[in-house]
Design an enzyme around this catalytic site. Structure first.
Site, PDB file in Angstrom:
ATOM      1  N   LYS A 178      42.491  44.423  45.441  1.00  0.00           N
ATOM      2  CA  LYS A 178      41.201  44.051  44.847  1.00  0.00           C
ATOM      3  C   LYS A 178      40.293  43.318  45.818  1.00  0.00           C
ATOM      4  O   LYS A 178      39.090  43.243  45.595  1.00  0.00           O
ATOM      5  CB  LYS A 178      41.423  43.212  43.585  1.00  0.00           C
ATOM      6  CG  LYS A 178      42.076  44.026  42.496  1.00  0.00           C
ATOM      7  CD  LYS A 178      41.749  43.560  41.126  1.00  0.00           C
ATOM      8  CE  LYS A 178      42.248  44.621  40.155  1.00  0.00           C
ATOM      9  NZ  LYS A 178      41.826  44.488  38.835  1.00  0.00           N
ATOM     10  N   LYS A 198      46.624  54.901  41.051  1.00  0.00           N
ATOM     11  CA  LYS A 198      46.844  54.543  39.648  1.00  0.00           C
ATOM     12  C   LYS A 198      45.603  54.857  38.814  1.00  0.00           C
ATOM     13  O   LYS A 198      44.478  54.626  39.257  1.00  0.00           O
ATOM     14  CB  LYS A 198      47.131  53.033  39.624  1.00  0.00           C
ATOM     15  CG  LYS A 198      47.386  52.443  38.274  1.00  0.00           C
ATOM     16  CD  LYS A 198      47.555  50.934  38.381  1.00  0.00           C
ATOM     17  CE  LYS A 198      46.320  50.247  37.838  1.00  0.00           C
ATOM     18  NZ  LYS A 198      46.535  48.941  37.237  1.00  0.00           N
ATOM     19  N   LYS A 225      41.063  51.268  35.084  1.00  0.00           N
ATOM     20  CA  LYS A 225      39.797  50.967  34.422  1.00  0.00           C
ATOM     21  C   LYS A 225      38.690  50.787  35.431  1.00  0.00           C
ATOM     22  O   LYS A 225      37.540  51.003  35.147  1.00  0.00           O
ATOM     23  CB  LYS A 225      39.943  49.635  33.666  1.00  0.00           C
ATOM     24  CG  LYS A 225      40.751  49.738  32.422  1.00  0.00           C
ATOM     25  CD  LYS A 225      40.648  48.474  31.629  1.00  0.00           C
ATOM     26  CE  LYS A 225      41.520  47.395  32.185  1.00  0.00           C
ATOM     27  NZ  LYS A 225      41.850  46.320  31.306  1.00  0.00           N
TER      28      LYS A 225
HETATM   29  P1  ATP Z   1      42.205  46.887  36.283  1.00  0.00           P
HETATM   30  O1  ATP Z   1      42.367  48.266  36.785  1.00  0.00           O
HETATM   31  O2  ATP Z   1      40.815  46.538  35.806  1.00  0.00           O
HETATM   32  O3  ATP Z   1      42.810  45.837  37.181  1.00  0.00           O
HETATM   33  P2  ATP Z   1      44.528  47.221  34.754  1.00  0.00           P
HETATM   34  O4  ATP Z   1      44.477  48.471  33.970  1.00  0.00           O
HETATM   35  O5  ATP Z   1      45.373  47.146  35.961  1.00  0.00           O
HETATM   36  O6  ATP Z   1      43.037  46.793  34.993  1.00  0.00           O
HETATM   37  P3  ATP Z   1      45.252  45.812  32.374  1.00  0.00           P
HETATM   38  O7  ATP Z   1      44.310  46.594  31.600  1.00  0.00           O
HETATM   39  O8  ATP Z   1      45.345  44.366  32.054  1.00  0.00           O
HETATM   40  O9  ATP Z   1      44.997  45.963  33.915  1.00  0.00           O
HETATM   41  O10 ATP Z   1      46.680  46.464  32.228  1.00  0.00           O
HETATM   42  C1  ATP Z   1      47.306  46.366  31.010  1.00  0.00           C
HETATM   43  C2  ATP Z   1      48.689  46.909  31.076  1.00  0.00           C
HETATM   44  O11 ATP Z   1      48.643  48.303  31.277  1.00  0.00           O
HETATM   45  C3  ATP Z   1      49.528  46.324  32.216  1.00  0.00           C
HETATM   46  O12 ATP Z   1      50.827  46.118  31.741  1.00  0.00           O
HETATM   47  C4  ATP Z   1      49.512  47.413  33.245  1.00  0.00           C
HETATM   48  O13 ATP Z   1      50.687  47.403  34.018  1.00  0.00           O
HETATM   49  C5  ATP Z   1      49.433  48.658  32.393  1.00  0.00           C
HETATM   50  N1  ATP Z   1      48.734  49.733  33.099  1.00  0.00           N
HETATM   51  C6  ATP Z   1      47.469  49.712  33.560  1.00  0.00           C
HETATM   52  N2  ATP Z   1      47.171  50.860  34.170  1.00  0.00           N
HETATM   53  C7  ATP Z   1      48.284  51.630  34.089  1.00  0.00           C
HETATM   54  C8  ATP Z   1      48.618  52.939  34.548  1.00  0.00           C
HETATM   55  N3  ATP Z   1      47.759  53.681  35.203  1.00  0.00           N
HETATM   56  N4  ATP Z   1      49.859  53.413  34.257  1.00  0.00           N
HETATM   57  C9  ATP Z   1      50.748  52.672  33.564  1.00  0.00           C
HETATM   58  N5  ATP Z   1      50.502  51.431  33.115  1.00  0.00           N
HETATM   59  C10 ATP Z   1      49.282  50.906  33.380  1.00  0.00           C
END
Ligand code: ATP
Ligand code: LTN
Length: 327
Positions: A111, A192, A195
């Site tokens: 990040k 990955k 969001k």
């Molecule tokens: P950002 O990308 O904005 O940092 P994020 O998606 O990593 O956000 P959160 O939305 O807080 O962060 O993630 C919520 C949960 O979903 C966490 O447990 C994370 O590990 C899981 N998660 C997020 N993206 C994925 C993905 N692509 N595959 C599987 N699990 C995910």
């Protein structure tokens, strides 16, 4: 009963990665554990959030918890910023975390990569996450694969505190599923599904319309050998799609592989989109019913009250152990 805690940041529109890695697990596990599901809004502001958007997205995530099947009478649902003990314990734990170990966190590296400045909160964020977990004496934390390192830090910081001041915190175990814990982008299986990815076609959002979902899957990258076969090494893009299919249809990977044997990718992608739409439709309907309701306010107010009770017991014990004057 063992205790579970987890949360999803209101930092963007939730995508099916967060559903596969986290939310889907929450719904199942609430029956087996005393569960706390919170919205880590204080974590979201480690990078700038437009205030109006933060406000709406925070409600959106809480509503999605309920719409996906978390029962507010069974689990405690609350907003992190409404339980001040998180910030207070976060500060105390910062005294136990090492600068060097925070510098090694891959999420921080990703990040901050290429940015001129980042907030100091982005750097210390994993310690606040440790506080979230340790405050509730959680035994288990369901997360996606990317959070494994943060959970290891949580254990290290908790253990360091326990060794120095006497046993205060339960050390948690992560729950990471084999399938769905690492959903990758539809445009690039080496990244990955996130969001924060600006490419609109990379990611299917929980609130996408059926049309959008069909379009996104039809454009998803595959490979040229035409076989629906799960093999992360040789066929990462197709393996990612098969895992998404398995998450949404709740069928085993071998069943999916067999169904599309020798048929190429056309029908597979179409039916994958329909499996996702079928699962999301009732969630979306329920979401729109509750997102702006006073019922949601009630759930969050009650949740914060319940959470604060548990949290204050641990915070008090931690302060006392460190030598602060407590009454
Ligand atoms: P950002 O990308 O904005 O940092 P994020 O998606 O990593 O956000 P959160 O939305 O807080 O962060 O993630 C919520 C949960 O979903 C966490 O447990 C994370 O590990 C899981 N998660 C997020 N993206 C994925 C993905 N692509 N595959 C599987 N699990 C995910
Ligand atoms: N760091 C997580 C969100 C998060 C979390 C938590 C998850 C904050 N506090 C406590 C589980 C338990 C993320 O970036 N997805």
């Amino acid at each position: 009963m063992q205790r579970l805690l987890s949360g999803i940041k209101p930092s963007g529109d939730l995508n099916i990665g967060g559903y596969g890695g986290a939310l889907r697990q929450y719904v199942k596990l609430q029956h087996e554990y005393e569960s706390y599901f919170f919205v880590p809004d204080l974590h979201a502001v480690t990078v700038y959030q437009d205030p109006k958007e933060l406000h709406q997205r925070t409600r959106d995530i809480a509503a999605l918890y309920i719409a996906s099947g978390i029962d507010p009478d069974k689990a405690t649902i609350f907003l992190q910023s409404q339980v001040p003990a998180h910030v207070e314990l976060g500060w105390l734990l910062e005294t136990q975390a090492h600068f060097g170990e925070l510098k090694r966190m891959t999420q921080f590296k990703e990040k901050s990569d290429g940015k001129d400045t980042v907030s100091s909160a982005l750097f210390t964020y994993p310690v606040l996450m440790a506080a979230d977990v340790l405050l509730y004496q959680a035994t288990h934390v369901p997360v996606g694969d990317d959070q494994k390192q943060h959970l290891e830090l949580t254990r290290d910081v908790g253990e360091r505190f326990n060794n120095r001041y006497g046993r205060t915190f339960t050390l948690p175990e992560p729950i990471i599923q084999d399938i769905g814990s690492r959903v990758m982008g539809l445009d690039d299986p080496s990244k990955k599904m996130s969001k924060s990815n600006p490419n609109k076609n990379s990611c299917v959002h929980m609130m996408d319309t059926p049309e959008d979902i069909r379009k996104k899957f039809s454009r998803a990258v595959t490979d040229s050998d035409g076989q629906v076969r799960h093999d992360w090494e040789q066929k990462p893009a197709v393996s990612n799609l098969i895992e998404i299919y398995s998450v949404f249809s709740e069928e085993a990977i071998s069943v999916i592989e067999k169904r599309y044997e020798g048929q190429g990718y056309g029908m597979f992608k179409k039916e994958l989109a329909e499996a996702v739409i079928e699962k999301l439709q009732p969630i979306q309907e329920k979401f729109y019913q509750i997102v702006n309701s006073s019922e949601l306010d009630r759930v969050l107010m009650n949740g914060a009250k319940r959470a604060a009770e548990t949290a204050s017991t641990t915070l008090h014990a931690a302060k006392k152990a460190m030598g602060f004057v407590t009454f």
